[in-house]
Design a protein around this motif. Sequence first.
Motif, PDB file in Angstrom:
ATOM      1  N   TYR A   1      28.613  90.246  88.934  1.00  0.00           N
ATOM      2  CA  TYR A   1      27.576  89.044  88.850  1.00  0.00           C
ATOM      3  C   TYR A   1      27.730  88.081  89.732  1.00  0.00           C
ATOM      4  CZ  TYR A   1      26.406  91.761  84.473  1.00  0.00           C
ATOM      5  OH  TYR A   1      26.061  92.872  83.433  1.00  0.00           O
TER       6      TYR A   1
ATOM      7  N   LEU B   1      29.550  81.418  82.061  1.00  0.00           N
ATOM      8  CA  LEU B   1      30.281  81.229  83.402  1.00  0.00           C
ATOM      9  C   LEU B   1      29.437  81.333  84.731  1.00  0.00           C
ATOM     10  CD1 LEU B   1      33.496  83.521  82.181  1.00  0.00           C
ATOM     11  CD2 LEU B   1      33.197  80.857  82.205  1.00  0.00           C
ATOM     12  N   LEU B   2      28.677  82.512  84.499  1.00  0.00           N
ATOM     13  CA  LEU B   2      27.668  82.543  85.797  1.00  0.00           C
ATOM     14  C   LEU B   2      26.939  81.238  85.826  1.00  0.00           C
ATOM     15  CD1 LEU B   2      27.189  85.236  87.483  1.00  0.00           C
ATOM     16  CD2 LEU B   2      25.241  85.619  86.002  1.00  0.00           C
TER      17      LEU B   2
ATOM     18  N   ALA C   1      29.934  85.696  79.540  1.00  0.00           N
ATOM     19  CA  ALA C   1      29.727  85.898  81.083  1.00  0.00           C
ATOM     20  C   ALA C   1      28.446  85.179  81.749  1.00  0.00           C
ATOM     21  CB  ALA C   1      29.500  87.571  81.393  1.00  0.00           C
TER      22      ALA C   1
ATOM     23  N   THR D   1      32.816  92.127  84.510  1.00  0.00           N
ATOM     24  CA  THR D   1      33.239  92.650  83.257  1.00  0.00           C
ATOM     25  C   THR D   1      33.246  94.285  83.700  1.00  0.00           C
ATOM     26  OG1 THR D   1      30.428  93.231  83.098  1.00  0.00           O
ATOM     27  CG2 THR D   1      31.318  91.314  82.071  1.00  0.00           C
TER      28      THR D   1
ATOM     29  N   VAL E   1      31.276  86.765  88.374  1.00  0.00           N
ATOM     30  CA  VAL E   1      31.974  87.147  86.864  1.00  0.00           C
ATOM     31  C   VAL E   1      32.011  88.838  87.229  1.00  0.00           C
ATOM     32  CG1 VAL E   1      31.537  87.410  84.298  1.00  0.00           C
ATOM     33  CG2 VAL E   1      30.944  85.194  85.814  1.00  0.00           C
TER      34      VAL E   1
ATOM     35  N   VAL F   1      35.701  89.072  82.197  1.00  0.00           N
ATOM     36  CA  VAL F   1      35.482  89.029  80.863  1.00  0.00           C
ATOM     37  C   VAL F   1      35.728  90.281  80.167  1.00  0.00           C
ATOM     38  CG1 VAL F   1      34.097  88.185  78.805  1.00  0.00           C
ATOM     39  CG2 VAL F   1      33.890  87.092  81.146  1.00  0.00           C
TER      40      VAL F   1
ATOM     41  N   PHE G   1      30.540  80.563  88.508  1.00  0.00           N
ATOM     42  CA  PHE G   1      31.776  81.615  88.682  1.00  0.00           C
ATOM     43  C   PHE G   1      31.093  82.769  89.160  1.00  0.00           C
ATOM     44  CE2 PHE G   1      33.878  78.616  86.140  1.00  0.00           C
ATOM     45  CZ  PHE G   1      35.265  78.964  86.240  1.00  0.00           C
TER      46      PHE G   1
ATOM     47  N   ALA H   1      36.204  82.515  90.076  1.00  0.00           N
ATOM     48  CA  ALA H   1      36.083  83.878  89.767  1.00  0.00           C
ATOM     49  C   ALA H   1      36.495  84.109  88.228  1.00  0.00           C
ATOM     50  CB  ALA H   1      36.429  84.943  90.616  1.00  0.00           C
ATOM     51  N   ALA H   2      35.890  84.834  87.531  1.00  0.00           N
ATOM     52  CA  ALA H   2      36.142  85.279  85.991  1.00  0.00           C
ATOM     53  C   ALA H   2      36.193  86.923  85.716  1.00  0.00           C
ATOM     54  CB  ALA H   2      35.187  84.568  85.108  1.00  0.00           C
TER      55      ALA H   2
END
Length: 401
Positions: free
Chosen positions: A25, A69-70, A66, A78, A76, A46, A74, A43-44
């Motif tokens: 995302y 964070l978006l 998520a 998943t 993201v 999850v 970030f 960046a992340a």
Amino acid sequence: MLPRPNLSFTLPSIHDNTKLDCRIYYPPCLSSSSRSLQWRRDAAVVAHPYAPLGGCYDDPVVATIASTLLEVGFIVATFNFRGASSSDGRTSWTSKPERADYISVASFLVYHVHYLRPPRYSPAIATSTTPPPTLLLAGYSYGAMVTTQLPSVNSFLSQFASPPAHTALADIRLRAQHLAEQQIIISTTPTSPRRSLGMRIGGKEDTSPQKGHEGLGTHSPDREERIRKGVKDLLSRSHLIHKKHDGHPTGLSRELEHEVPYLEKLDGLMEFRSAYLVVSPPLGIVANLATLNFSSPFSNWLRRKRGGLPSTKIHGGEVAQEETEAEAKLTRNPTLAIYGDQDGFLSLRKMREWTTQLSSTEGSQFHYVEVSSAGHFWIEEGVLNKLREAVFSFASRLIEN
């Protein structure tokens, strides 16, 4: 609520090539309509709850984390662990394969962000005083447990520095580059019909009912074929390093020696600052399963607290070192643990002792939030919003600092 993913694809796990379904995302500042924000390339990742109990990347708590964070800015990722939803394979007893699954996705994200350089959305100009972007490794429930077990980012990224061609390590690097380049083409082509919708290549199509988009439930095999062709073409254009390899197990036969192509090390790979977010880590479950060779900071802490045998005698020196490093990374890097005081999957007393000990260590960057009346599934009135507020505050501080 999470928007439609910009990328939906598959990745091979570096553990055994098990195919994992993944989603990416992009934050609002990368959209065609946004001009006000600069993307710092934070960046992340999850990770979701236990697959045999229905955990997957469509979990509502995962979606809350998520989407928050978006919103902060970030990019993201998943994914479905092995055995979850439409990913291949099955859940392991040790969580070691799942750690490899997580590392596969996190490493893809690092290289994808590195190559994602849309001219229109240049990142903030780096200076000697500008901190590097953040790589936030997050998880909920079982996903939180796996997150705590991960080695340091530099440690697992070293495997991807110059991997042998035609391996999962190389494939992940090449897919990250290919998908980034394709996304740049789409985002910079005014006539592209996909420009505002993002691109989906490979993997099972997004079947989440809450998205409400028609046509997403149909899996198109030719999408994965297109990504394989793109990766093959990219590999053919890549500069490879040929190293001699002895295929004989004893190394005595020179006849079996042959050259193996390796990807060249990428100069100037973007560096990230590590951070961790663990939501409802199942402390009680981990403690009870410590004899199953879980490499976990929870079990390591519990043995020390009880004054029991050193983990070198229980698990072996290598696992003991992993446990020590896993726990140390939570105090050396910005870390937030969030849990509810009505969580039936953990011992509240042990959780409070564990979080207090880590947060009180000298120089510790470990913090925690205990949410009143929240259970493990965050379905009690008002608690999901409190979770969101805690995640938003933590993530905002990471970007501001």
